[in-house]
Design a protein around this motif. Structure first.
Motif, PDB file in Angstrom:
ATOM      1  N   MET A   1      73.005  10.716  24.833  1.00  0.00           N
ATOM      2  CA  MET A   1      72.753  11.803  24.060  1.00  0.00           C
ATOM      3  C   MET A   1      71.783  12.654  24.385  1.00  0.00           C
ATOM      4  SD  MET A   1      74.485  13.600  21.949  1.00  0.00           S
ATOM      5  CE  MET A   1      74.467  14.828  20.737  1.00  0.00           C
ATOM      6  N   ASN A   2      70.545  12.051  24.681  1.00  0.00           N
ATOM      7  CA  ASN A   2      69.271  12.828  24.746  1.00  0.00           C
ATOM      8  C   ASN A   2      69.418  13.510  26.208  1.00  0.00           C
ATOM      9  OD1 ASN A   2      67.915  11.850  22.331  1.00  0.00           O
ATOM     10  ND2 ASN A   2      67.176  10.156  23.213  1.00  0.00           N
ATOM     11  N   PHE A   3      70.221  12.877  27.161  1.00  0.00           N
ATOM     12  CA  PHE A   3      70.170  13.504  28.348  1.00  0.00           C
ATOM     13  C   PHE A   3      70.590  14.983  28.249  1.00  0.00           C
ATOM     14  CE2 PHE A   3      72.856  14.491  31.994  1.00  0.00           C
ATOM     15  CZ  PHE A   3      72.068  14.143  33.113  1.00  0.00           C
ATOM     16  N   PHE A   4      71.748  15.024  27.496  1.00  0.00           N
ATOM     17  CA  PHE A   4      72.390  16.457  27.449  1.00  0.00           C
ATOM     18  C   PHE A   4      71.658  17.408  26.666  1.00  0.00           C
ATOM     19  CE2 PHE A   4      76.083  13.394  28.067  1.00  0.00           C
ATOM     20  CZ  PHE A   4      76.616  14.150  29.264  1.00  0.00           C
ATOM     21  N   VAL A   5      70.705  16.724  25.673  1.00  0.00           N
ATOM     22  CA  VAL A   5      69.821  17.640  24.735  1.00  0.00           C
ATOM     23  C   VAL A   5      68.873  18.210  25.799  1.00  0.00           C
ATOM     24  CG1 VAL A   5      67.980  17.440  23.083  1.00  0.00           C
ATOM     25  CG2 VAL A   5      70.268  16.374  22.776  1.00  0.00           C
ATOM     26  N   TYR A   6      68.281  17.097  26.725  1.00  0.00           N
ATOM     27  CA  TYR A   6      67.190  17.558  27.770  1.00  0.00           C
ATOM     28  C   TYR A   6      67.727  18.808  28.559  1.00  0.00           C
ATOM     29  CZ  TYR A   6      64.686  13.655  26.400  1.00  0.00           C
ATOM     30  OH  TYR A   6      63.583  12.705  25.560  1.00  0.00           O
ATOM     31  N   SER A   7      69.199  18.501  29.071  1.00  0.00           N
ATOM     32  CA  SER A   7      69.657  19.330  29.872  1.00  0.00           C
ATOM     33  C   SER A   7      69.862  20.937  29.190  1.00  0.00           C
ATOM     34  CB  SER A   7      70.904  18.911  30.429  1.00  0.00           C
ATOM     35  OG  SER A   7      71.070  17.759  31.279  1.00  0.00           O
ATOM     36  N   PHE A   8      70.336  20.635  27.890  1.00  0.00           N
ATOM     37  CA  PHE A   8      70.658  21.915  27.006  1.00  0.00           C
ATOM     38  C   PHE A   8      69.360  22.754  27.059  1.00  0.00           C
ATOM     39  CE2 PHE A   8      70.587  24.386  23.190  1.00  0.00           C
ATOM     40  CZ  PHE A   8      71.602  25.043  23.327  1.00  0.00           C
ATOM     41  N   THR A   9      68.406  22.068  26.880  1.00  0.00           N
ATOM     42  CA  THR A   9      66.848  22.568  26.537  1.00  0.00           C
ATOM     43  C   THR A   9      66.442  23.658  27.724  1.00  0.00           C
ATOM     44  OG1 THR A   9      66.302  20.919  25.090  1.00  0.00           O
ATOM     45  CG2 THR A   9      64.370  22.291  25.813  1.00  0.00           C
ATOM     46  N   ILE A  10      66.612  22.999  29.094  1.00  0.00           N
ATOM     47  CA  ILE A  10      66.157  23.461  30.179  1.00  0.00           C
ATOM     48  C   ILE A  10      67.181  24.722  30.425  1.00  0.00           C
ATOM     49  CG2 ILE A  10      66.057  23.428  32.732  1.00  0.00           C
ATOM     50  CD1 ILE A  10      63.873  21.786  31.405  1.00  0.00           C
ATOM     51  N   TRP A  11      68.587  24.389  30.197  1.00  0.00           N
ATOM     52  CA  TRP A  11      69.565  25.613  30.408  1.00  0.00           C
ATOM     53  C   TRP A  11      69.078  26.885  29.511  1.00  0.00           C
ATOM     54  CZ3 TRP A  11      72.577  27.629  26.512  1.00  0.00           C
ATOM     55  CH2 TRP A  11      73.570  28.482  26.809  1.00  0.00           C
ATOM     56  N   GLN A  12      68.768  26.714  28.277  1.00  0.00           N
ATOM     57  CA  GLN A  12      68.305  27.457  27.463  1.00  0.00           C
ATOM     58  C   GLN A  12      67.060  28.191  27.816  1.00  0.00           C
ATOM     59  OE1 GLN A  12      67.034  26.216  23.639  1.00  0.00           O
ATOM     60  NE2 GLN A  12      68.307  27.502  22.345  1.00  0.00           N
ATOM     61  N   ARG A  13      66.187  27.648  28.462  1.00  0.00           N
ATOM     62  CA  ARG A  13      64.933  28.168  28.741  1.00  0.00           C
ATOM     63  C   ARG A  13      65.372  29.220  29.588  1.00  0.00           C
ATOM     64  NH1 ARG A  13      60.651  27.107  32.347  1.00  0.00           N
ATOM     65  NH2 ARG A  13      58.667  27.883  31.418  1.00  0.00           N
ATOM     66  N   GLU A  14      66.026  28.920  30.894  1.00  0.00           N
ATOM     67  CA  GLU A  14      66.747  29.704  32.067  1.00  0.00           C
ATOM     68  C   GLU A  14      67.274  30.932  31.466  1.00  0.00           C
ATOM     69  OE1 GLU A  14      65.782  29.333  35.204  1.00  0.00           O
ATOM     70  OE2 GLU A  14      64.579  27.580  34.368  1.00  0.00           O
ATOM     71  N   ILE A  15      68.257  30.671  30.515  1.00  0.00           N
ATOM     72  CA  ILE A  15      68.848  31.749  30.022  1.00  0.00           C
ATOM     73  C   ILE A  15      67.859  32.947  29.212  1.00  0.00           C
ATOM     74  CG2 ILE A  15      70.754  32.850  28.174  1.00  0.00           C
ATOM     75  CD1 ILE A  15      71.664  31.193  31.044  1.00  0.00           C
ATOM     76  N   ILE A  16      66.975  32.564  28.560  1.00  0.00           N
ATOM     77  CA  ILE A  16      66.001  33.388  27.680  1.00  0.00           C
ATOM     78  C   ILE A  16      65.228  34.046  28.635  1.00  0.00           C
ATOM     79  CG2 ILE A  16      64.190  33.211  26.204  1.00  0.00           C
ATOM     80  CD1 ILE A  16      65.581  30.882  24.591  1.00  0.00           C
ATOM     81  N   ARG A  17      64.746  33.185  29.504  1.00  0.00           N
ATOM     82  CA  ARG A  17      63.772  33.949  30.503  1.00  0.00           C
ATOM     83  C   ARG A  17      64.494  34.978  31.410  1.00  0.00           C
ATOM     84  NH1 ARG A  17      61.157  30.121  35.408  1.00  0.00           N
ATOM     85  NH2 ARG A  17      60.143  29.381  33.689  1.00  0.00           N
ATOM     86  N   PHE A  18      65.531  34.741  31.528  1.00  0.00           N
ATOM     87  CA  PHE A  18      66.603  35.952  32.463  1.00  0.00           C
ATOM     88  C   PHE A  18      66.562  37.218  31.532  1.00  0.00           C
ATOM     89  CE2 PHE A  18      70.592  37.917  33.313  1.00  0.00           C
ATOM     90  CZ  PHE A  18      70.292  38.265  34.576  1.00  0.00           C
ATOM     91  N   LEU A  19      66.912  37.017  30.236  1.00  0.00           N
ATOM     92  CA  LEU A  19      67.117  38.057  29.219  1.00  0.00           C
ATOM     93  C   LEU A  19      65.899  38.791  28.942  1.00  0.00           C
ATOM     94  CD1 LEU A  19      69.832  36.389  26.632  1.00  0.00           C
ATOM     95  CD2 LEU A  19      70.125  37.913  28.546  1.00  0.00           C
ATOM     96  N   ARG A  20      64.663  38.256  29.164  1.00  0.00           N
ATOM     97  CA  ARG A  20      63.553  38.798  28.831  1.00  0.00           C
ATOM     98  C   ARG A  20      62.817  39.584  30.071  1.00  0.00           C
ATOM     99  NH1 ARG A  20      60.108  34.211  25.715  1.00  0.00           N
ATOM    100  NH2 ARG A  20      61.250  34.175  23.761  1.00  0.00           N
ATOM    101  N   GLN A  21      63.601  39.614  31.332  1.00  0.00           N
ATOM    102  CA  GLN A  21      63.228  40.248  32.256  1.00  0.00           C
ATOM    103  C   GLN A  21      64.370  41.344  32.915  1.00  0.00           C
ATOM    104  OE1 GLN A  21      62.902  36.931  35.289  1.00  0.00           O
ATOM    105  NE2 GLN A  21      60.954  36.379  34.537  1.00  0.00           N
TER     106      GLN A  21
END
Length: 259
Positions: A1-21
């Motif tokens: 379960m933690n595996f997917f939480v970690y992946s989701f966190t990295i995924w979320q960070r990439e999306i937020i970074r893109f939307l801010r640029q």
């Protein structure tokens, strides 16, 4: 379960970074569109496919190629984050944490793939300009093919990003490697009109089969557009196996990275 939480966190960070640029959003959407309009209009109706003139000229043939180009550029830009995170120290902090390397790499790949697909779907709205009917089947098959290609290209970009230290060096290597990969995929010109040596490279290029799937998805009833192309089943086998192999190599590269 933690595996997917970690992946989701990295995924979320990439999306937020893109939307801010905002400049990145404009560049990744605007550049391919201008390239398609200018180059497509430049060739116009002078382009022939197997000796047959297309109703919308080169714009019609080049449309799937531009979709793949957009996916390719997004893969390049999204994997820049690995180098930026390394310079800021964020990557080192993540690597020393009890986080599986596979979760990190999967999160980055899913982030890049998500951005590619979102932009691809937006650009797909321009399909009626060249006479493509956007039925549910066309949209669904196009979405699936773009998903696989974006996953593969982002994975490929990450393989280089883990090994290259500078942004300038990474950009140069990616252009040197990925642009020829795109040019020799049937995105810009058909294999039938290429030099035999170039045609041979096109046959062994996995991206050729991804472009073929996308072309068959967009033009299911146009025999002149898909004549002489590999069969759909063959294309799916090649692109799926290639994607899995590239993902495994990207995961192994991340595991070996010492920071």
């Amino acid at each position: 379960m933690n595996f997917f939480v970690y992946s989701f966190t990295i995924w979320q960070r990439e999306i937020i970074r893109f939307l801010r640029q905002r400049s990145r959003i404009i560049g990744t959407l605007g550049q391919p569109f201008l390239f398609w309009i200018l180059l497509g209009s430049g060739f116009g109706t002078s382009f022939r496919l197997n000796g047959v003139e297309l109703s919308e000229g080169y714009l019609e043939y080049f449309f799937p190629g531009i979709l793949v180009m957009m996916i390719l550029f997004t893969a390049i830009f999204s994997t820049f984050s690995i180098i930026e995170d390394r310079k800021m120290g964020f990557l080192q902090a993540v690597l020393v944490a009890p986080v599986p390397r596979e979760a990190i790499i999967l999160g980055h790949i899913l982030g890049g793939a998500t951005l590619s697909i979102l932009q691809g779907v937006l650009f797909l709205c321009a399909a009626p300009i060249v006479g493509i009917s956007l039925t549910l089947e066309v949209i669904g098959l196009s979405f699936l093919s773009m998903l696989v290609m974006s996953f593969a290209l982002t994975s490929l970009g990450l393989i280089f990003a883990w090994k290259i230290e500078s942004t300038q060096g990474f950009h140069s290597i990616m252009n040197l490697f990925l642009i020829p990969l795109w040019l020799m995929s049937g995105a810009v010109f058909p294999e039938s009109s290429a030099h035999p040596i170039v045609g041979w490279f096109m046959k062994i290029n996995p991206l050729t089969y991804g472009v073929t799937i996308l072309r068959r998805s967009l033009y299911p009833l146009q025999n002149k557009m898909i004549e002489g192309l590999p069969e759909t089943v063959t294309c799916w086998i090649v692109i799926t196996c290639s994607t899995l192999i590239i993902f495994v190599i990207a995961s192994l590269t991340a595991k070996k990275y010492q920071g």
